[in-house]
Design an enzyme around this catalytic site. Structure first.
Site, short mmCIF file in Angstrom:
data_model
loop_
_atom_site.label_atom_id
_atom_site.label_comp_id
_atom_site.label_asym_id
_atom_site.label_seq_id
_atom_site.Cartn_x
_atom_site.Cartn_y
_atom_site.Cartn_z
N LEU A 78 46.62 20.47 33.50
CA LEU A 78 46.51 19.33 32.59
C LEU A 78 47.04 18.06 33.27
CD1 LEU A 78 46.04 18.37 29.57
CD2 LEU A 78 48.45 18.93 29.16
N GLU A 101 55.95 22.01 30.76
CA GLU A 101 55.35 22.36 29.46
C GLU A 101 55.90 21.47 28.33
OE1 GLU A 101 54.14 26.29 28.75
OE2 GLU A 101 54.23 26.85 30.85
N GLN A 104 80.81 25.89 37.22
CA GLN A 104 82.17 25.36 37.06
C GLN A 104 83.21 26.50 37.04
OE1 GLN A 104 82.30 22.22 37.28
NE2 GLN A 104 84.48 21.89 37.00
N ILE A 105 82.90 27.57 36.31
CA ILE A 105 83.83 28.71 36.22
C ILE A 105 84.00 29.36 37.60
CG2 ILE A 105 84.08 31.05 35.27
CD1 ILE A 105 82.86 29.92 32.64
N GLY A 107 52.69 28.45 25.25
CA GLY A 107 53.42 28.38 26.52
C GLY A 107 54.89 28.05 26.33
N SER A 151 53.62 13.34 30.57
CA SER A 151 53.87 13.46 29.13
C SER A 151 52.72 12.87 28.32
CB SER A 151 55.17 12.73 28.76
OG SER A 151 56.27 13.38 29.35
N GLY A 159 83.65 27.85 40.40
CA GLY A 159 84.21 26.89 41.36
C GLY A 159 83.40 26.87 42.64
N THR A 218 51.15 25.05 38.27
CA THR A 218 51.79 26.33 38.58
C THR A 218 50.73 27.35 38.99
OG1 THR A 218 53.57 25.92 37.02
CG2 THR A 218 53.19 28.22 37.62
N1 CAA Z 1 48.03 21.82 18.27
C1 CAA Z 1 46.79 21.41 17.90
N2 CAA Z 1 46.44 20.11 17.88
C2 CAA Z 1 47.37 19.22 18.23
C3 CAA Z 1 48.67 19.57 18.63
C4 CAA Z 1 48.98 20.95 18.64
N3 CAA Z 1 50.21 21.37 19.00
N4 CAA Z 1 49.38 18.46 18.92
C5 CAA Z 1 48.55 17.41 18.72
N5 CAA Z 1 47.34 17.87 18.29
C6 CAA Z 1 46.17 17.08 17.93
C7 CAA Z 1 46.51 16.09 16.81
O1 CAA Z 1 46.35 16.70 15.55
C8 CAA Z 1 45.51 14.98 17.05
O2 CAA Z 1 44.28 15.40 16.51
P1 CAA Z 1 43.13 14.36 16.01
O3 CAA Z 1 42.25 14.13 17.17
O4 CAA Z 1 42.42 15.11 14.93
O5 CAA Z 1 43.80 13.11 15.54
C9 CAA Z 1 45.39 14.97 18.57
O6 CAA Z 1 45.81 16.26 19.03
C10 CAA Z 1 46.21 13.89 19.23
O7 CAA Z 1 47.55 14.06 18.78
P2 CAA Z 1 48.65 12.93 19.00
O8 CAA Z 1 48.13 11.62 18.46
O9 CAA Z 1 49.94 13.43 18.47
O10 CAA Z 1 48.66 12.82 20.58
P3 CAA Z 1 49.58 11.99 21.55
O11 CAA Z 1 48.71 11.41 22.61
O12 CAA Z 1 50.49 11.07 20.79
O13 CAA Z 1 50.45 13.12 22.30
C11 CAA Z 1 52.22 14.64 22.64
C12 CAA Z 1 51.23 14.00 21.65
C13 CAA Z 1 53.02 15.62 21.82
C14 CAA Z 1 53.14 13.64 23.27
C15 CAA Z 1 51.42 15.39 23.74
O14 CAA Z 1 50.73 14.49 24.58
C16 CAA Z 1 52.27 16.29 24.61
O15 CAA Z 1 52.61 17.41 24.20
N6 CAA Z 1 52.61 15.84 25.82
C17 CAA Z 1 53.29 16.69 26.79
C18 CAA Z 1 52.29 17.33 27.70
C19 CAA Z 1 52.85 18.55 28.39
O16 CAA Z 1 53.52 19.37 27.80
N7 CAA Z 1 52.52 18.69 29.66
C20 CAA Z 1 52.89 19.82 30.43
C21 CAA Z 1 51.69 20.35 31.16
S1 CAA Z 1 51.70 22.02 31.71
C22 CAA Z 1 52.86 22.12 32.91
O17 CAA Z 1 53.96 21.81 32.67
C23 CAA Z 1 52.51 22.63 34.28
C24 CAA Z 1 52.50 24.09 34.44
O18 CAA Z 1 51.68 24.60 35.19
C25 CAA Z 1 53.49 24.94 33.75
#
Ligand code: CAA
Length: 394
Positions: free
Chosen positions: A132, A376, A349-350, A251, A139, A352, A167
């Site tokens: 992603l 995530e 810390q424990i 996740g 974020s 040292g 990952t």
């Molecule tokens: N489940 C289903 N739908 C969801 C949802 C969920 N948990 N969260 C949001 N949505 C939907 C909303 O309902 C909305 O739907 P509509 O189109 O109908 O309006 C849409 O998604 C957009 O939602 P938001 O307006 O809330 O979106 P946003 O742009 O403000 O973002 C956020 C919300 C929570 C900040 C999100 O962007 C987020 O979680 N960001 C973090 C991303 C992340 O975790 N990245 C890590 C990637 S993986 C990784 O780490 C690498 C690896 O390999 C391990």
């Protein structure tokens, strides 16, 4: 989720106890002894990951007909906690394979996609990844720049772009990857695809040299006119952001269990050391400043465990109700990852000077715990998710 009197009063079924013991025995016998060596070299632990597949640990919640172990979310977190307690890097590989790849395929894949991609990954014969994040969108995932456009004959999507922090990308056979098909629609213009990593146009980019979880391989993915057949689109066009978020909910429960495993490993070492190490004529555990640390560590660990059980049960209920478990997953991930950071820091810390030495695993726990507050969804993002859920505003 201990059943030895250390944990909450949740009665584990015989099946849960069996998977917990199988994961614990395997982790302590086969993973713990090699963890330091693989941390040092940063090599991917192919052999132990293969064995985890044979034990059914790479697709725990996936029905047996699709190559998995056919168990529930509680079984998954119990096993992941045990693996991560021995080595967090193995926990990361397991978590991404189970939650970010298999769960997404199970929820959103067609029957053909499940047969072709889920069966080999859930059974541990192949490795799955999830992509992603991009260099300029972490974020704020909806601002991705990777583009996918349908070719003139409508048979393939052509993908171009650069993904980062993926990952298992250096070793994965298949990747669930998100790209923009209609940039004007913002998050509603994102689509999910299943990519085969041995196809032309799929380039494994720069490998990340990491602070912790070093045996888990992480790299960029560069896409140069990668041709993805239409039948490899996961879900509908424009549904990608929801798929990405739904899969991340699953996740995050896994990362919470991983954090708990790291915290427990550190905590058990801290208790033993506080009993044995003497200063000023007493075991250091007799001093109230050490006791305060032990008390807070233990309390936070058990609170994390309860939040993880709560999230696992919510996810299990969701299998029949279809409801979201976003809040429960975010709370578990936030609290368990912050706890892992706190516990591993206090353990250093424990101990040292010995906590700072490469001769013991304590400094590795400290380094490994750090990522759980970042990937995530950072702790800051988890707080946003929790608060928006409670306030009902975006
Ligand atoms: N489940 C289903 N739908 C969801 C949802 C969920 N948990 N969260 C949001 N949505 C939907 C909303 O309902 C909305 O739907 P509509 O189109 O109908 O309006 C849409 O998604 C957009 O939602 P938001 O307006 O809330 O979106 P946003 O742009 O403000 O973002 C956020 C919300 C929570 C900040 C999100 O962007 C987020 O979680 N960001 C973090 C991303 C992340 O975790 N990245 C890590 C990637 S993986 C990784 O780490 C690498 C690896 O390999 C391990």
């Amino acid at each position: 989720m201990s059943d030895t009197g250390n944990g909450p009063s949740l009665t584990l079924t015989e099946e849960h106890k069996m998977i917990q013991k199988a994961a614990r025995d395997f982790a302590q016998k086969e993973i713990a002894p090699i963890a330091a060596e693989f941390d040092e070299s940063g090599e991917f632990p192919y052999e132990t990951i293969k064995k985890m597949g044979e034990l059914g640990l790479m697709g725990i919640e996936i029905p047996e007909e699709y190559g998995g172990a056919g168990l529930d979310t509680l079984a998954y977190v119990l096993a992941l906690e045990e693996i991560s307690k021995a080595d967090a890097a193995h926990g990361t590989i397991m978590s991404v394979n189970n939650s970010l790849f298999c769960y997404g395929l199970l929820r959103f894949g067609t029957e053909e996609q499940k047969q072709k991609y889920l069966v080999p990954v859930a059974s541990g014969q192949k490795i799955g990844a999830y992509s992603l994040t991009e260099p300029m969108s972490g974020s704020d995932a909806a601002t991705m720049r990777t583009r996918a456009r349908l070719n003139d004959s409508g048979t393939h999507y052509i993908l171009n772009g650069r993904k980062s922090w993926v990952t298992s990308a250096p070793v994965a056979d298949y990747v669930v990857l998100f790209a923009m098909t209609d940039p004007e629609k913002g998050h509603r213009g994102i689509t999910a695809f299943i990519l085969e990593t041995d196809k032309p146009g799929f380039i494994r980019g720069k490998k990340e040299p990491k602070l912790g979880i070093r045996a888990s391989a992480t790299s960029e993915i560069v896409l140069e006119d990668y041709e993805c057949p239409v039948e490899n689109r996961l879900g509908e066009e424009g549904q990608g952001f929801k798929i990405a978020m739904t899969v991340l909910d699953a996740g995050r429960i896994g990362i919470a269990a991983q954090a708990l495993g790291i915290a427990e490993a550190a905590y058990e070492a801290a208790v033993e050391y506080a009993r044995e190490r003497h200063a000023f004529g007493k075991p250091i555990g007799a001093f109230q400043m050490i006791q305060q640390k032990i008390a807070d560590m233990k309390t936070r660990i058990e609170a994390s465990r309860l939040l993880i059980i709560n999230a696992a049960l919510a996810k299990e209920r969701a299998k029949t109700t279809g409801e979201r478990f976003t809040l429960e997953a975010a709370m578990a991930k936030l609290f368990a990852s912050e706890t892992a950071a706190y516990v591993t820091d206090e353990t250093v810390q424990i101990f040292g000077g010995m906590g700072y030495s490469k001769e013991l695993p304590i400094e590795r726990y400290y380094r490994d715990a750090r990522i759980t507050r970042i990937y995530e969804g950072t702790s800051e993002i988890q707080r946003i998710v929790i608060a928006r859920n409670q306030l009902g505003i975006r």
